[in-house]
Design a protein around this motif. Structure first.
Motif, PDB file in Angstrom:
ATOM      1  N   VAL A  28      32.865  46.932  42.264  1.00  0.00           N
ATOM      2  CA  VAL A  28      33.716  46.529  43.412  1.00  0.00           C
ATOM      3  C   VAL A  28      33.710  44.998  43.315  1.00  0.00           C
ATOM      4  CG1 VAL A  28      33.854  46.724  45.895  1.00  0.00           C
ATOM      5  CG2 VAL A  28      32.709  48.749  44.568  1.00  0.00           C
ATOM      6  N   GLY A  29      34.809  44.775  43.690  1.00  0.00           N
ATOM      7  CA  GLY A  29      35.143  43.281  43.893  1.00  0.00           C
ATOM      8  C   GLY A  29      36.504  42.705  43.467  1.00  0.00           C
ATOM      9  N   ILE A  30      36.537  41.355  43.095  1.00  0.00           N
ATOM     10  CA  ILE A  30      37.672  41.007  42.858  1.00  0.00           C
ATOM     11  C   ILE A  30      37.768  40.159  41.526  1.00  0.00           C
ATOM     12  CG2 ILE A  30      39.582  38.891  43.582  1.00  0.00           C
ATOM     13  CD1 ILE A  30      38.213  39.209  46.461  1.00  0.00           C
ATOM     14  N   ASP A  31      38.854  40.111  40.784  1.00  0.00           N
ATOM     15  CA  ASP A  31      39.096  39.671  39.238  1.00  0.00           C
ATOM     16  C   ASP A  31      39.198  38.224  39.572  1.00  0.00           C
ATOM     17  OD1 ASP A  31      39.385  38.593  36.740  1.00  0.00           O
ATOM     18  OD2 ASP A  31      40.383  40.423  36.222  1.00  0.00           O
ATOM     19  N   THR A  32      38.428  37.444  39.625  1.00  0.00           N
ATOM     20  CA  THR A  32      38.352  35.957  39.722  1.00  0.00           C
ATOM     21  C   THR A  32      39.471  35.289  38.502  1.00  0.00           C
ATOM     22  OG1 THR A  32      36.218  35.305  38.805  1.00  0.00           O
ATOM     23  CG2 THR A  32      36.452  35.814  41.409  1.00  0.00           C
ATOM     24  N   ASP A  33      39.750  35.925  37.697  1.00  0.00           N
ATOM     25  CA  ASP A  33      40.514  35.350  36.489  1.00  0.00           C
ATOM     26  C   ASP A  33      42.067  35.455  37.006  1.00  0.00           C
ATOM     27  OD1 ASP A  33      38.631  34.577  34.722  1.00  0.00           O
ATOM     28  OD2 ASP A  33      38.522  36.649  33.784  1.00  0.00           O
TER      29      ASP A  33
END
Length: 93
Positions: A28-33
Motif C-alpha cells: 500500500v502506498g504511493i509510487d514516488t517515481d
C-alpha cells in the motif's frame, strides 16, 4: 492470500506454515517515481477548532503567528468555534 508488506507475508508463512506460492505482497502506498511534490513556495496554514475562550490561550497562537510570519509571509490562520461572548478576550485576539 494477499498481504500489504513482505514482512507480513513472511510472518504469516512462518507462523501458519503457508505455501509461499499462495502468499502475495501488494504494498500500500504511493509510487514516488510517478507522484512527487512539486517545488512550490513555502506556505503554512493553521486551523484552530475549539471553543474560543481564555483557557485556550489564543493570544499565544497570535504571538506565534507573528513570529513565523517573517519566514511564511502568506500564513493563514482560521479560528473555528463559538465564543464565550467575552468581548474583552475577543478583542485580545
Amino acid at each position: 492470500l494477499v498481504c500489504t508488506s513482505s514482512g507480513i507475508s513472511e510472518d504469516l508463512i512462518e507462523k501458519f506454515r503457508l505455501d509461499p506460492a499462495k502468499v502475495h505482497t501488494i504494498p500500500v502506498g504511493i509510487d514516488t517515481d510517478i507522484f512527487y511534490p512539486k517545488e512550490t513556495e513555502k506556505e503554512i496554514d493553521i486551523l484552530f477548532v475549539g471553543r474560543i475562550s481564555a483557557v485556550k490561550n489564543l493570544p499565544a497562537l497570535v504571538r506565534a503567528v507573528k513570529i513565523v510570519s517573517s519566514e511564511f509571509p502568506k500564513i493563514k490562520v482560521v479560528l473555528l468555534g463559538a465564543s464565550e461572548r467575552d468581548n474583552n478576550y475577543d478583542n485580545k485576539i
